[in-house]
Design an enzyme around this catalytic site. Structure first.
Site, short mmCIF file in Angstrom:
data_model
loop_
_atom_site.label_atom_id
_atom_site.label_comp_id
_atom_site.label_asym_id
_atom_site.label_seq_id
_atom_site.Cartn_x
_atom_site.Cartn_y
_atom_site.Cartn_z
N ARG A 110 0.83 -1.21 0.00
CA ARG A 110 0.00 0.00 0.00
C ARG A 110 0.86 1.25 0.00
O ARG A 110 1.98 1.26 0.51
CB ARG A 110 -0.97 0.00 1.18
CG ARG A 110 -0.32 0.04 2.51
CD ARG A 110 -0.66 -1.05 3.51
NE ARG A 110 -1.39 -2.21 3.18
CZ ARG A 110 -2.52 -2.58 3.80
NH1 ARG A 110 -3.02 -1.83 4.74
NH2 ARG A 110 -3.11 -3.69 3.48
N ASP B 65 -0.77 3.95 4.84
CA ASP B 65 -1.73 3.52 5.85
C ASP B 65 -1.61 4.46 7.04
O ASP B 65 -0.49 4.67 7.53
CB ASP B 65 -1.30 2.13 6.35
CG ASP B 65 -2.43 1.14 6.33
OD1 ASP B 65 -3.55 1.51 5.98
OD2 ASP B 65 -2.16 -0.03 6.67
N1 ROI Z 1 3.75 -4.89 7.66
C1 ROI Z 1 4.64 -3.97 8.08
N2 ROI Z 1 5.91 -4.35 8.30
N3 ROI Z 1 4.31 -2.67 8.27
C2 ROI Z 1 3.04 -2.23 8.05
O1 ROI Z 1 2.75 -1.02 8.24
C3 ROI Z 1 2.08 -3.16 7.65
N4 ROI Z 1 0.77 -2.80 7.44
C4 ROI Z 1 -0.16 -3.68 7.13
C5 ROI Z 1 0.14 -5.14 6.93
C6 ROI Z 1 -0.31 -5.57 5.55
C7 ROI Z 1 -0.61 -5.93 8.00
N5 ROI Z 1 1.57 -5.44 7.07
C8 ROI Z 1 2.47 -4.50 7.46
O2 ROI Z 1 -1.42 -3.27 6.99
#
Ligand code: ROI
Length: 168
Positions: free
Chosen positions: A93, A96
Protein backbone atom coordinates in the site's frame (compact mmCIF):
# COMPACT_ATOMS: atom_id res chain seq x y z
CA UNK A 1 -7.39 20.88 22.14
CA UNK A 2 -6.61 18.32 24.74
CA UNK A 3 -6.93 14.88 23.29
CA UNK A 4 -3.63 13.17 22.68
CA UNK A 5 -3.81 10.64 19.87
CA UNK A 6 -1.19 8.34 18.41
CA UNK A 7 -1.23 7.65 14.68
CA UNK A 8 0.59 4.72 13.08
CA UNK A 9 2.08 5.41 9.65
CA UNK A 10 3.10 2.73 7.18
CA UNK A 11 3.95 2.57 3.48
CA UNK A 12 5.73 0.25 1.09
CA UNK A 13 4.98 1.69 -2.37
CA UNK A 14 5.91 4.84 -4.28
CA UNK A 15 8.83 6.19 -2.21
CA UNK A 16 7.56 5.05 1.20
CA UNK A 17 9.68 7.46 3.29
CA UNK A 18 8.46 10.38 1.19
CA UNK A 19 4.87 9.20 1.73
CA UNK A 20 5.45 9.34 5.48
CA UNK A 21 6.99 12.81 5.33
CA UNK A 22 4.08 14.06 3.29
CA UNK A 23 1.58 12.45 5.65
CA UNK A 24 3.25 14.19 8.62
CA UNK A 25 2.84 17.51 6.83
CA UNK A 26 -0.81 16.73 6.25
CA UNK A 27 -1.28 15.74 9.91
CA UNK A 28 0.33 19.03 10.96
CA UNK A 29 -2.14 20.92 8.76
CA UNK A 30 -5.33 19.27 10.08
CA UNK A 31 -7.85 21.64 11.63
CA UNK A 32 -7.91 21.91 15.43
CA UNK A 33 -4.85 19.69 15.58
CA UNK A 34 -1.19 20.05 16.47
CA UNK A 35 1.51 17.60 15.55
CA UNK A 36 3.50 17.17 18.76
CA UNK A 37 6.11 14.61 17.79
CA UNK A 38 7.03 11.90 15.38
CA UNK A 39 9.19 8.84 15.94
CA UNK A 40 12.13 7.83 13.80
CA UNK A 41 11.29 6.08 10.54
CA UNK A 42 11.88 2.32 10.66
CA UNK A 43 12.24 -0.21 7.88
CA UNK A 44 10.31 -3.38 8.70
CA UNK A 45 9.76 -6.71 7.01
CA UNK A 46 6.19 -7.11 5.76
CA UNK A 47 3.62 -8.72 8.00
CA UNK A 48 1.42 -10.65 5.58
CA UNK A 49 2.41 -11.87 2.11
CA UNK A 50 6.20 -11.94 1.90
CA UNK A 51 6.39 -11.16 -1.82
CA UNK A 52 6.00 -7.42 -1.23
CA UNK A 53 8.57 -4.71 -0.44
CA UNK A 54 9.66 -3.86 3.10
CA UNK A 55 7.64 -1.16 4.83
CA UNK A 56 8.66 2.15 6.33
CA UNK A 57 6.86 2.71 9.63
CA UNK A 58 6.60 5.50 12.18
CA UNK A 59 4.26 6.78 14.87
CA UNK A 60 3.10 10.37 15.33
CA UNK A 61 1.65 12.02 18.42
CA UNK A 62 -0.97 14.71 17.88
CA UNK A 63 -3.07 16.91 20.10
CA UNK A 64 -6.52 17.29 18.59
CA UNK A 65 -10.00 18.61 19.19
CA UNK A 66 -11.38 16.38 16.42
CA UNK A 67 -13.61 13.61 17.75
CA UNK A 68 -12.41 10.06 17.00
CA UNK A 69 -14.65 9.49 13.95
CA UNK A 70 -13.88 12.94 12.55
CA UNK A 71 -10.19 12.15 13.00
CA UNK A 72 -10.67 8.82 11.24
CA UNK A 73 -12.34 10.63 8.32
CA UNK A 74 -9.43 13.08 8.20
CA UNK A 75 -6.88 10.23 8.18
CA UNK A 76 -8.72 8.48 5.35
CA UNK A 77 -8.86 11.75 3.41
CA UNK A 78 -5.05 12.06 3.73
CA UNK A 79 -4.63 8.46 2.54
CA UNK A 80 -6.83 9.21 -0.47
CA UNK A 81 -5.13 12.54 -1.16
CA UNK A 82 -1.81 10.71 -1.38
CA UNK A 83 -3.27 8.38 -3.98
CA UNK A 84 -3.65 5.37 -1.76
CA UNK A 85 -3.21 2.16 -3.68
CA UNK A 86 -4.13 -1.11 -1.98
CA UNK A 87 -3.76 -4.19 -4.12
CA UNK A 88 -4.83 -7.17 -1.98
CA UNK A 89 -5.62 -8.16 1.60
CA UNK A 90 -2.56 -7.47 3.76
CA UNK A 91 -0.75 -6.51 0.60
CA UNK A 92 1.32 -3.54 -0.46
CA UNK A 93 0.00 0.00 0.00
CA UNK A 94 1.00 3.59 -0.66
CA UNK A 95 0.00 4.83 2.77
CA UNK A 96 -1.73 3.52 5.85
CA UNK A 97 -2.71 5.82 8.70
CA UNK A 98 -4.05 3.97 11.74
CA UNK A 99 -5.59 5.62 14.76
CA UNK A 100 -3.75 3.64 17.44
CA UNK A 101 -4.79 5.40 20.63
CA UNK A 102 -7.05 8.32 21.49
CA UNK A 103 -6.38 9.40 25.05
CA UNK A 104 -7.51 6.62 27.34
CA UNK A 105 -10.67 6.01 25.31
CA UNK A 106 -11.83 2.53 24.27
CA UNK A 107 -14.12 2.33 21.24
CA UNK A 108 -15.69 -0.66 19.55
CA UNK A 109 -17.61 0.73 16.59
CA UNK A 110 -18.14 -0.95 13.19
CA UNK A 111 -15.79 1.62 11.58
CA UNK A 112 -13.34 2.13 14.38
CA UNK A 113 -11.75 0.12 17.15
CA UNK A 114 -9.53 1.96 19.60
CA UNK A 115 -6.94 0.96 20.72
CA UNK A 116 -6.08 -0.38 17.26
CA UNK A 117 -6.53 -4.17 17.20
CA UNK A 118 -2.96 -4.79 16.02
CA UNK A 119 -1.23 -2.53 18.50
CA UNK A 120 -0.10 -5.18 20.95
CA UNK A 121 1.47 -7.63 18.54
CA UNK A 122 3.09 -5.50 15.87
CA UNK A 123 6.72 -4.61 16.45
CA UNK A 124 6.48 -1.93 13.79
CA UNK A 125 3.91 -0.18 16.01
CA UNK A 126 5.28 -0.97 19.48
CA UNK A 127 8.86 0.09 18.81
CA UNK A 128 8.18 3.60 17.43
CA UNK A 129 5.46 4.11 20.05
CA UNK A 130 7.94 3.15 22.75
CA UNK A 131 10.48 5.59 21.32
CA UNK A 132 7.92 8.41 21.66
CA UNK A 133 6.36 7.47 24.99
CA UNK A 134 8.25 4.81 26.95
CA UNK A 135 6.01 5.32 29.98
CA UNK A 136 2.75 4.91 28.11
CA UNK A 137 0.01 2.90 29.79
CA UNK A 138 -2.76 1.51 27.59
CA UNK A 139 -6.47 1.91 28.45
CA UNK A 140 -6.54 -1.67 29.78
CA UNK A 141 -3.87 -0.78 32.33
CA UNK A 142 -1.07 -2.61 30.54
CA UNK A 143 2.22 -0.74 30.39
CA UNK A 144 3.76 -0.41 26.96
CA UNK A 145 7.12 -1.39 28.37
CA UNK A 146 5.71 -4.83 29.16
CA UNK A 147 4.80 -5.29 25.49
CA UNK A 148 8.11 -4.04 24.20
CA UNK A 149 9.39 -6.83 22.06
CA UNK A 150 12.73 -8.49 22.40
CA UNK A 151 13.23 -9.21 18.71
CA UNK A 152 14.97 -6.43 16.90
CA UNK A 153 13.83 -6.75 13.32
CA UNK A 154 13.31 -3.03 12.69
CA UNK A 155 16.05 -0.85 11.20
CA UNK A 156 16.04 2.89 11.86
CA UNK A 157 16.22 4.69 8.50
CA UNK A 158 15.61 8.32 9.53
CA UNK A 159 15.84 10.21 12.81
CA UNK A 160 12.79 11.67 14.53
CA UNK A 161 11.56 15.13 13.73
CA UNK A 162 13.09 17.44 16.29
CA UNK A 163 10.85 20.42 15.89
CA UNK A 164 7.37 19.86 14.55
CA UNK A 165 6.74 23.61 14.30
CA UNK A 166 8.84 23.60 11.14
CA UNK A 167 6.12 21.51 9.50
CA UNK A 168 3.48 24.21 9.65
N1 ROI B 1 3.75 -4.89 7.66
C1 ROI B 1 4.64 -3.97 8.08
N2 ROI B 1 5.91 -4.35 8.30
N3 ROI B 1 4.31 -2.67 8.27
C2 ROI B 1 3.04 -2.23 8.05
O1 ROI B 1 2.75 -1.02 8.24
C3 ROI B 1 2.08 -3.16 7.65
N4 ROI B 1 0.77 -2.80 7.44
C4 ROI B 1 -0.16 -3.68 7.13
C5 ROI B 1 0.14 -5.14 6.93
C6 ROI B 1 -0.31 -5.57 5.55
C7 ROI B 1 -0.61 -5.93 8.00
N5 ROI B 1 1.57 -5.44 7.07
C8 ROI B 1 2.47 -4.50 7.46
O2 ROI B 1 -1.42 -3.27 6.99
Amino acid sequence: MSNKAYIGLGANLTSPARQLWQALHHLAALPETRLLASSSFYRSAPMGPQDQPDYVNAVALIDTALAPLALLDALQAIENQQGRIRTRHWGERTLDLDLLLYGQITLDLPRLKVPHYGLKDRNFVIQPLFELSPELVLPDGKALVDLACTTNDLVKVAPPLCDCRTLR
